[in-house]
Structures are given as C-alpha cells and as structure tokens.
Design a protein around this motif. Structure first.
Motif, PDB file in Angstrom:
ATOM      1  N   LYS A   9       1.129  -1.653   0.056  1.00 20.61           N
ATOM      2  CA  LYS A   9       0.168  -0.205  -0.330  1.00 20.61           C
ATOM      3  C   LYS A   9       1.023   1.231  -0.108  1.00 20.61           C
ATOM      4  CE  LYS A   9      -3.656  -2.632   1.897  1.00 20.61           C
ATOM      5  NZ  LYS A   9      -3.725  -3.185   3.330  1.00 20.61           N
ATOM      6  N   GLY A  10       2.199   0.909  -0.702  1.00 19.52           N
ATOM      7  CA  GLY A  10       2.889   2.209  -0.639  1.00 19.52           C
ATOM      8  C   GLY A  10       3.237   2.883   0.532  1.00 19.52           C
ATOM      9  N   GLU A  11       3.737   1.531   1.932  1.00 20.52           N
ATOM     10  CA  GLU A  11       4.181   2.147   2.769  1.00 20.52           C
ATOM     11  C   GLU A  11       5.670   2.220   3.354  1.00 20.52           C
ATOM     12  OE1 GLU A  11       2.081  -0.588   5.732  1.00 20.52           O
ATOM     13  OE2 GLU A  11       0.113   0.730   4.915  1.00 20.52           O
ATOM     14  N   ASN A  12       6.261   1.723   1.959  1.00 17.61           N
ATOM     15  CA  ASN A  12       7.423   1.589   2.198  1.00 17.61           C
ATOM     16  C   ASN A  12       8.444   1.991   1.190  1.00 17.61           C
ATOM     17  OD1 ASN A  12       8.180   0.539   5.068  1.00 17.61           O
ATOM     18  ND2 ASN A  12       6.721  -1.491   3.492  1.00 17.61           N
ATOM     19  N   ARG A  13       9.593   2.900   1.626  1.00 22.94           N
ATOM     20  CA  ARG A  13      10.433   3.158   0.027  1.00 22.94           C
ATOM     21  C   ARG A  13      11.211   1.981  -0.543  1.00 22.94           C
ATOM     22  NH1 ARG A  13      13.952   7.016   1.898  1.00 22.94           N
ATOM     23  NH2 ARG A  13      13.650   6.243   3.106  1.00 22.94           N
ATOM     24  N   HIS A  14      11.597   1.527  -1.886  1.00 26.07           N
ATOM     25  CA  HIS A  14      12.620   0.086  -1.897  1.00 26.07           C
ATOM     26  C   HIS A  14      13.353   0.999  -3.142  1.00 26.07           C
ATOM     27  CE1 HIS A  14       8.004  -1.052  -1.011  1.00 26.07           C
ATOM     28  NE2 HIS A  14       8.730  -2.087  -0.932  1.00 26.07           N
ATOM     29  N   ARG A  15      14.595   0.038  -2.642  1.00 20.13           N
ATOM     30  CA  ARG A  15      16.138   0.583  -3.691  1.00 20.13           C
ATOM     31  C   ARG A  15      16.258  -0.951  -4.600  1.00 20.13           C
ATOM     32  NH1 ARG A  15      21.700   0.152  -1.764  1.00 20.13           N
ATOM     33  NH2 ARG A  15      22.956   1.606  -3.501  1.00 20.13           N
ATOM     34  N   ILE A  16      16.383  -0.579  -5.416  1.00 20.23           N
ATOM     35  CA  ILE A  16      16.359  -2.320  -6.941  1.00 20.23           C
ATOM     36  C   ILE A  16      17.928  -1.719  -6.924  1.00 20.23           C
ATOM     37  CG2 ILE A  16      15.362  -2.833  -8.210  1.00 20.23           C
ATOM     38  CD1 ILE A  16      12.884  -1.747  -6.965  1.00 20.23           C
ATOM     39  N   TYR A  17      18.647  -2.732  -7.309  1.00 21.86           N
ATOM     40  CA  TYR A  17      20.095  -3.047  -7.939  1.00 21.86           C
ATOM     41  C   TYR A  17      20.042  -4.407  -8.359  1.00 21.86           C
ATOM     42  CZ  TYR A  17      21.830  -3.855  -3.336  1.00 21.86           C
ATOM     43  OH  TYR A  17      22.048  -4.597  -1.412  1.00 21.86           O
ATOM     44  N   GLY A  18      21.699  -4.280  -9.393  1.00 20.31           N
ATOM     45  CA  GLY A  18      21.887  -5.238  -9.548  1.00 20.31           C
ATOM     46  C   GLY A  18      23.030  -5.792  -9.140  1.00 20.31           C
ATOM     47  N   PHE A  19      22.989  -6.645  -8.342  1.00 21.38           N
ATOM     48  CA  PHE A  19      24.585  -7.670  -7.506  1.00 21.38           C
ATOM     49  C   PHE A  19      25.540  -7.920  -8.409  1.00 21.38           C
ATOM     50  CE2 PHE A  19      26.441 -10.196  -4.394  1.00 21.38           C
ATOM     51  CZ  PHE A  19      26.957  -9.388  -3.727  1.00 21.38           C
ATOM     52  N   GLU A  20      26.155  -8.554  -8.607  1.00 25.95           N
ATOM     53  CA  GLU A  20      26.896  -8.750  -9.282  1.00 25.95           C
ATOM     54  C   GLU A  20      27.460 -10.102  -8.431  1.00 25.95           C
ATOM     55  OE1 GLU A  20      30.682  -6.788  -9.463  1.00 25.95           O
ATOM     56  OE2 GLU A  20      30.241  -4.835 -11.586  1.00 25.95           O
ATOM     57  N   VAL A  21      27.142 -10.962  -9.751  1.00 26.25           N
ATOM     58  CA  VAL A  21      27.804 -12.119  -9.524  1.00 26.25           C
ATOM     59  C   VAL A  21      28.780 -12.553 -10.566  1.00 26.25           C
ATOM     60  CG1 VAL A  21      26.512 -14.635  -9.748  1.00 26.25           C
ATOM     61  CG2 VAL A  21      25.167 -12.941  -9.047  1.00 26.25           C
ATOM     62  N   LYS A  22      29.667 -13.539  -8.940  1.00 23.39           N
ATOM     63  CA  LYS A  22      30.468 -13.647 -10.169  1.00 23.39           C
ATOM     64  C   LYS A  22      31.569 -15.673  -9.662  1.00 23.39           C
ATOM     65  CE  LYS A  22      33.229  -9.302  -9.271  1.00 23.39           C
ATOM     66  NZ  LYS A  22      33.967  -8.286  -9.152  1.00 23.39           N
ATOM     67  N   VAL A  35      16.635  -6.537  -3.762  1.00 20.06           N
ATOM     68  CA  VAL A  35      15.495  -5.076  -3.374  1.00 20.06           C
ATOM     69  C   VAL A  35      15.688  -5.154  -2.016  1.00 20.06           C
ATOM     70  CG1 VAL A  35      13.374  -4.572  -3.497  1.00 20.06           C
ATOM     71  CG2 VAL A  35      14.108  -5.832  -5.553  1.00 20.06           C
ATOM     72  N   GLN A  36      15.814  -3.983  -1.295  1.00 20.71           N
ATOM     73  CA  GLN A  36      15.673  -3.394   0.120  1.00 20.71           C
ATOM     74  C   GLN A  36      14.559  -2.598   0.573  1.00 20.71           C
ATOM     75  OE1 GLN A  36      20.499  -1.647   0.244  1.00 20.71           O
ATOM     76  NE2 GLN A  36      20.227  -3.391   1.788  1.00 20.71           N
ATOM     77  N   ARG A  37      14.047  -3.297   1.329  1.00 13.48           N
ATOM     78  CA  ARG A  37      12.944  -1.989   2.166  1.00 13.48           C
ATOM     79  C   ARG A  37      12.809  -0.972   3.431  1.00 13.48           C
ATOM     80  NH1 ARG A  37       7.597  -5.541   3.190  1.00 13.48           N
ATOM     81  NH2 ARG A  37       9.038  -6.442   4.505  1.00 13.48           N
ATOM     82  N   TYR A  38      12.904   0.380   2.572  1.00 12.79           N
ATOM     83  CA  TYR A  38      13.288   0.986   3.647  1.00 12.79           C
ATOM     84  C   TYR A  38      11.692   2.168   4.175  1.00 12.79           C
ATOM     85  CZ  TYR A  38      18.106   1.476   1.922  1.00 12.79           C
ATOM     86  OH  TYR A  38      18.760   1.226   1.763  1.00 12.79           O
ATOM     87  N   PRO A  39      11.664   1.662   5.461  1.00 16.30           N
ATOM     88  CA  PRO A  39      10.388   2.406   6.171  1.00 16.30           C
ATOM     89  C   PRO A  39       9.997   4.027   5.587  1.00 16.30           C
ATOM     90  CG  PRO A  39      11.589   1.175   7.860  1.00 16.30           C
ATOM     91  CD  PRO A  39      12.199   0.828   6.656  1.00 16.30           C
ATOM     92  N   LYS A  40       8.468   4.382   5.664  1.00 18.60           N
ATOM     93  CA  LYS A  40       8.837   5.845   4.813  1.00 18.60           C
ATOM     94  C   LYS A  40       9.293   6.972   5.944  1.00 18.60           C
ATOM     95  CE  LYS A  40       5.227   6.399   1.744  1.00 18.60           C
ATOM     96  NZ  LYS A  40       3.761   7.293   1.584  1.00 18.60           N
ATOM     97  N   ASN A  41       8.854   6.381   7.598  1.00 27.04           N
ATOM     98  CA  ASN A  41       9.661   7.597   8.557  1.00 27.04           C
ATOM     99  C   ASN A  41      11.105   7.459   9.548  1.00 27.04           C
ATOM    100  OD1 ASN A  41       6.971   8.259   8.604  1.00 27.04           O
ATOM    101  ND2 ASN A  41       5.785   7.152   9.135  1.00 27.04           N
ATOM    102  N   GLY A  42      11.639   6.025   8.581  1.00 29.79           N
ATOM    103  CA  GLY A  42      12.954   5.737   8.833  1.00 29.79           C
ATOM    104  C   GLY A  42      12.967   4.461   9.252  1.00 29.79           C
TER     105      GLY A  42
END
Length: 77
Positions: A9-22, A35-42
């Motif tokens: 419900k749009g309650e959290n921010r999400h950081r999305i990135y590609g992690f290198e696999v070797k 994908v990392q989830r961050y609470p809106k209020n910190g």
C-alpha cells in the motif's frame, strides 16, 4: 531512486539494484536483482528479495535487466 509498490500500500520505499555475481575464477557471470525495503518514516532497512525464490535465483546479463525484472515482479504482487 525510491520505488513504491501496491503490495504494501505504498507504505515503504524500495531500493532496487543489480548485485554482481562472480564465479570461482572471479569472472563476472551476471547480475542478481536485490530489493531493500526502507520504512517511510525512517528505521532499519531489510533485504526482501531473498524471501521470494522466483527473484532470489534469477541471474541476468545486465544490471538494467535485473532491476527491470524486480520492478515488474513487485509491481505485480
């Protein structure tokens, strides 16, 4: 860039990135979507991509493909 999704419900921010696999020879094999989830209020972030097997075991040839797949995946939840 923060992404918001309907599954929470749009309650959290999400950081999305590609992690290198070797491989064992330190050669780049591809990129895994993370994908990392961050609470809106910190607060403390949490990596949620490992909770979804369809996302956890995917490897893509470029970072952009990995990010786009994760955005589409969480957008469809």
């Amino acid at each position: 860039m923060a992404h918001f999704f309907n599954y929470d419900k749009g309650e959290n921010r999400h950081r999305i990135y590609g992690f290198e696999v070797k491989n064992e020879n330190d050669e780049l094999v591809g990129y895994r979507p993370v994908v990392q989830r961050y609470p809106k209020n910190g607060g403390i972030s949490e990596q949620i991509s490992d909770q979804y097997p369809l996302l956890k075991w995917k490897i893509f040839s470029t970072e952009k493909l990995a990010r786009d797949f994760a955005i589409e995946f969480f957008g469809s939840l």
